[in-house]
Structures are given as C-alpha cells and as structure tokens.
Design a protein around this motif. Structure first.
Motif, PDB file in Angstrom:
ATOM      1  N   LEU A  68       0.848  -1.187   0.000  1.00  9.29           N
ATOM      2  CA  LEU A  68       0.000   0.000   0.000  1.00  9.29           C
ATOM      3  C   LEU A  68       0.886   1.240   0.000  1.00  9.29           C
ATOM      4  CD1 LEU A  68      -3.061   0.676   0.159  1.00  9.29           C
ATOM      5  CD2 LEU A  68      -2.729   0.952   2.632  1.00  9.29           C
ATOM      6  N   LEU A  69       0.671   2.140  -0.969  1.00  7.79           N
ATOM      7  CA  LEU A  69       1.484   3.332  -1.154  1.00  7.79           C
ATOM      8  C   LEU A  69       0.665   4.567  -0.788  1.00  7.79           C
ATOM      9  CD1 LEU A  69       2.925   2.312  -4.648  1.00  7.79           C
ATOM     10  CD2 LEU A  69       4.071   2.054  -2.432  1.00  7.79           C
ATOM     11  N   VAL A  70       1.204   5.394   0.123  1.00  5.49           N
ATOM     12  CA  VAL A  70       0.464   6.534   0.667  1.00  5.49           C
ATOM     13  C   VAL A  70       1.242   7.819   0.372  1.00  5.49           C
ATOM     14  CG1 VAL A  70      -0.659   7.478   2.708  1.00  5.49           C
ATOM     15  CG2 VAL A  70      -0.334   5.003   2.513  1.00  5.49           C
ATOM     16  N   HIS A  71       0.611   8.730  -0.340  1.00  2.49           N
ATOM     17  CA  HIS A  71       1.270   9.966  -0.778  1.00  2.49           C
ATOM     18  C   HIS A  71       1.274  11.033   0.312  1.00  2.49           C
ATOM     19  CE1 HIS A  71      -2.446  12.326  -1.039  1.00  2.49           C
ATOM     20  NE2 HIS A  71      -3.022  11.210  -1.466  1.00  2.49           N
ATOM     21  N   GLY A  72       1.955  12.143   0.018  1.00  2.00           N
ATOM     22  CA  GLY A  72       2.009  13.272   0.936  1.00  2.00           C
ATOM     23  C   GLY A  72       1.364  14.516   0.361  1.00  2.00           C
ATOM     24  N   PHE A  73       1.768  15.677   0.874  1.00  2.00           N
ATOM     25  CA  PHE A  73       1.237  16.988   0.472  1.00  2.00           C
ATOM     26  C   PHE A  73       2.228  17.684  -0.440  1.00  2.00           C
ATOM     27  CE2 PHE A  73       1.163  21.585   0.974  1.00  2.00           C
ATOM     28  CZ  PHE A  73      -0.183  21.883   0.811  1.00  2.00           C
ATOM     29  N   PRO A  74       1.752  18.346  -1.495  1.00  2.00           N
ATOM     30  CA  PRO A  74       0.420  18.312  -2.086  1.00  2.00           C
ATOM     31  C   PRO A  74       0.455  17.408  -3.322  1.00  2.00           C
ATOM     32  CG  PRO A  74       1.579  20.290  -2.799  1.00  2.00           C
ATOM     33  CD  PRO A  74       2.579  19.436  -2.070  1.00  2.00           C
ATOM     34  N   GLU A  75       0.092  16.178  -3.149  1.00  2.00           N
ATOM     35  CA  GLU A  75       0.184  15.178  -4.209  1.00  2.00           C
ATOM     36  C   GLU A  75      -1.105  14.356  -4.235  1.00  2.00           C
ATOM     37  OE1 GLU A  75       4.758  13.924  -4.261  1.00  2.00           O
ATOM     38  OE2 GLU A  75       3.933  13.925  -2.227  1.00  2.00           O
ATOM     39  N   PHE A  76      -1.128  13.261  -4.926  1.00  2.00           N
ATOM     40  CA  PHE A  76      -2.180  12.258  -4.842  1.00  2.00           C
ATOM     41  C   PHE A  76      -1.571  10.977  -5.375  1.00  2.00           C
ATOM     42  CE2 PHE A  76      -2.612  14.173  -8.954  1.00  2.00           C
ATOM     43  CZ  PHE A  76      -3.268  13.310  -9.812  1.00  2.00           C
ATOM     44  N   TRP A  77      -2.352   9.979  -5.739  1.00  2.35           N
ATOM     45  CA  TRP A  77      -1.773   8.673  -6.087  1.00  2.35           C
ATOM     46  C   TRP A  77      -0.715   8.780  -7.169  1.00  2.35           C
ATOM     47  CZ3 TRP A  77      -1.446   6.625 -10.876  1.00  2.35           C
ATOM     48  CH2 TRP A  77      -2.305   7.117 -11.875  1.00  2.35           C
ATOM     49  N   TYR A  78      -0.820   9.793  -8.030  1.00  7.04           N
ATOM     50  CA  TYR A  78       0.056   9.948  -9.190  1.00  7.04           C
ATOM     51  C   TYR A  78       1.536  10.073  -8.804  1.00  7.04           C
ATOM     52  CZ  TYR A  78       1.496  11.834 -13.775  1.00  7.04           C
ATOM     53  OH  TYR A  78       2.097  12.057 -14.995  1.00  7.04           O
TER      54      TYR A  78
END
Length: 328
Positions: free
Chosen positions: A34-44
């Motif tokens: 499971l991959l969890v992004h940060g700020f300011p991003e999204f799954w990409y």
C-alpha cells in the motif's frame, strides 16, 4: 526534463471506507504493498513505483488519501485526524480481500504509514518511510512547538492552521503555486544556501513569495504539472490542508502511544538536501530505539524532498530489494 509516465495499465477502484469512499489505483498481483502519498500530491506521485513493483511480483496499490483526488472530502476539519486515516488504510486492505499488507509512505504519507503500523500491527506487517523519519508521539503540544519556531517569521505548519488562509494564497493560481512549491523543495531548483527559507513566511507575507520561479525541477514535466494542477483545481486545497489542522488532535488521540517504537521490519529513505531529513537528524539517530526492526536505511546524496520522483530508479531498487528481504 522528465517525460510523463504512462499509467494506462493501472486499474482504478472506488471502495467504501470510514471517509465515505477511497479512490485507489492498482497494478500487479502478489503480496499487497500500500502506497500513501504526501502533500500536495495524490496517487500519481507513485507512478514510477507502480509498474516496477508489479513487475517484481507485488500487488501495488496507491491511494488518494481522504481529502485528495477522487476520495471523499469530509467537510469537518476533525475528520482528517490520524486515527481516521488509519481506519481508511485498514478498510482498503480488507476491501481488497487481504488481511495484511506492507505500507509505504512519503511526506505526510510516511507519518500516516508509521502510525498505521504502530496502531494496527496486525494489519501492517512492515513499513517503509520516505523523506519524513519516524518520531514517536511525545513532547509539548505541536501547535506550541511550531508557534515558537522562526522568531519573527511564521513556520509554514502554523501558517496552514487557520482555515481558508492558505487556500486564499494557493487557489487563485493552483498551477503556479504548485510549480513553485515543488521547485522550492527539489534538489536542482531549491533556493541557494543563504536565501530566505521557503518553509517560513514573513509577517504579512506569503509562502509563494519565497518560491523560485521560471524553472521546473528535472523530475517534473509540464504534463506532470498539468496532472497535479488539474486535480487540485478540481478539488480545492482544504482537504489536503486539513491534515495539518489536526496535529494537536493527533497528539491527544495517540497519548497511549507516547514514545512507542515500531517493531515491524522497516525501511527509511531520505534526501540529503531535504529539510525533513536534516531537521530531524535526531529522530534518525534514535532509530535503534524507535525503529528496532529497521533493516534498510539510506540517505541519497544530492536529493531533495520529492524522493520517489526525483530519484525513482534508486528508490525503486532500494524498495524492491527491501521487499524481497521481508519474511514471506
């Protein structure tokens, strides 16, 4: 300049969660990562990792954290507290028909991943942290700490606390603001040593006033920037910023975990030029106590904050090697 990565082979899902629904993209089959992004991003932000993990025999799943992308965006600021985000991650694992997973996060995603492993070790069997080291809950209330940083200037976390304040700076020109923010924390475009720190705001000023202008970092193509900008133009910034507005709530909610170590097998990768790494040197030095299961730790020379995009080939090699070393 980097070229955009094809993401046409991923599968998109909307699954139920305590947030309402969580959007995720999936590629490959095998053990769940499971991959969890940060700020300011999204799954990409995990576009470079998804195909590599899939090719290595893993079921790679990148989520949009609640408040981002196509995931639900609750109106209540308190709905973005850490315990709620942990519940989202558990719901994703179970909705995918799995009982356990490896969780890997970057930036805020690293803190979310660390706390997911801490609070629900029965679900998350190993944890990888990119850019932001693990630091156990403890010390004074976070808002008090951040308010005392910077002297006459205001630390960006404090600047983000008041609803609509940062939104008023960012939302009139989302694309331009994101371009400057990404550049400010990238190794090849960050302000030179001695320049005003872009993590702080002068009284009456803006964060953007300290961002470099006119050049994108090498990892970010114009097309990539368009993808990021279009998503935040559609969603607005409040869902993303509300994570910062819950740090005191997290401090209260996680009181039972004060000073607690994460004992599962763990990975850390930081950038030598990333303030998240350099400011938290003490947290890294404490890993023998706080991350006793640490099996792989790396500081990448000449690397900034956006580590899995700036140096995706090195990160992919480290990540797949670490995953292969984990107990089946």
């Amino acid at each position: 300049m980097s070229q955009p990565v094809s993401v046409t082979r991923v599968t998109h899902h909307l699954i139920p969660s305590p947030a309402g629904r969580i959007h995720l993209v999936e590629q490959g089959s095998g053990p769940l990562v499971l991959l969890v992004h940060g700020f300011p991003e999204f799954w990409y932000s995990w576009r470079h990792q998804l195909p590599v993990l899939a090719a290595a025999g893993y079921r790679a799943v990148a989520v949009d954290v609640r408040g981002y992308g196509r995931s639900s965006r609750p109106e209540d600021v308190a709905a973005y507290r850490m315990l709620d985000l942990i519940e989202d991650n558990v719901a994703v694992v179970h909705a995918l028909g799995e009982q356990r997973a490896v969780i890997v996060g970057h930036d805020w995603g690293a803190t979310i991943a660390a706390n997911s492993a801490l609070v629900t070790p029965d679900v998350f069997r190993a944890v990888g942290l990119l850019s932001v080291p693990y630091a156990p809950r403890g010390g004074p209330r976070p808002s008090e700490v951040f308010a005392n940083m910077g002297g006459e200037e205001e630390f960006y976390v404090s600047y983000f606390q008041e609803p609509e304040r940062a939104e008023a700076e960012i939302e009139p020109d989302v694309r331009g603001w994101l371009a400057g923010f990404y550049a400010a924390l990238s190794a090849d475009t960050m302000p030179p040593a001695g320049s005003p720190d872009p993590h702080f705001v002068s009284r009456g000023g803006t964060l953007r006033g300290r961002f470099p202008a006119g050049r994108l970092p090498a990892w970010l193509s114009e097309d990539d920037l368009d993808v990021y900008a279009a998503e935040f133009e559609r969603t607005g910034m409040s869902g993303a910023l509300n994570r910062y507005r819950n740090m005191d709530r997290d401090w209260e909610d996680l009181a039972d975990f004060d000073g607690a170590p994460i004992t599962q097998p763990s990975l850390f990768i930081g950038g030598a030029l990333d303030a998240s790494t350099t400011w938290m040197t003490g947290a890294i030095q404490a890993y023998p106590t706080t991350l006793p299961g640490l099996t792989s730790s790396h500081i990448l020379d000449g690397c900034g904050h956006w580590i899995q995009q700036e140096r995706h080939e090195e990160v992919n090699e480290i990540l797949t090697g670490w995953l292969a070393s984990l107990p089946a």
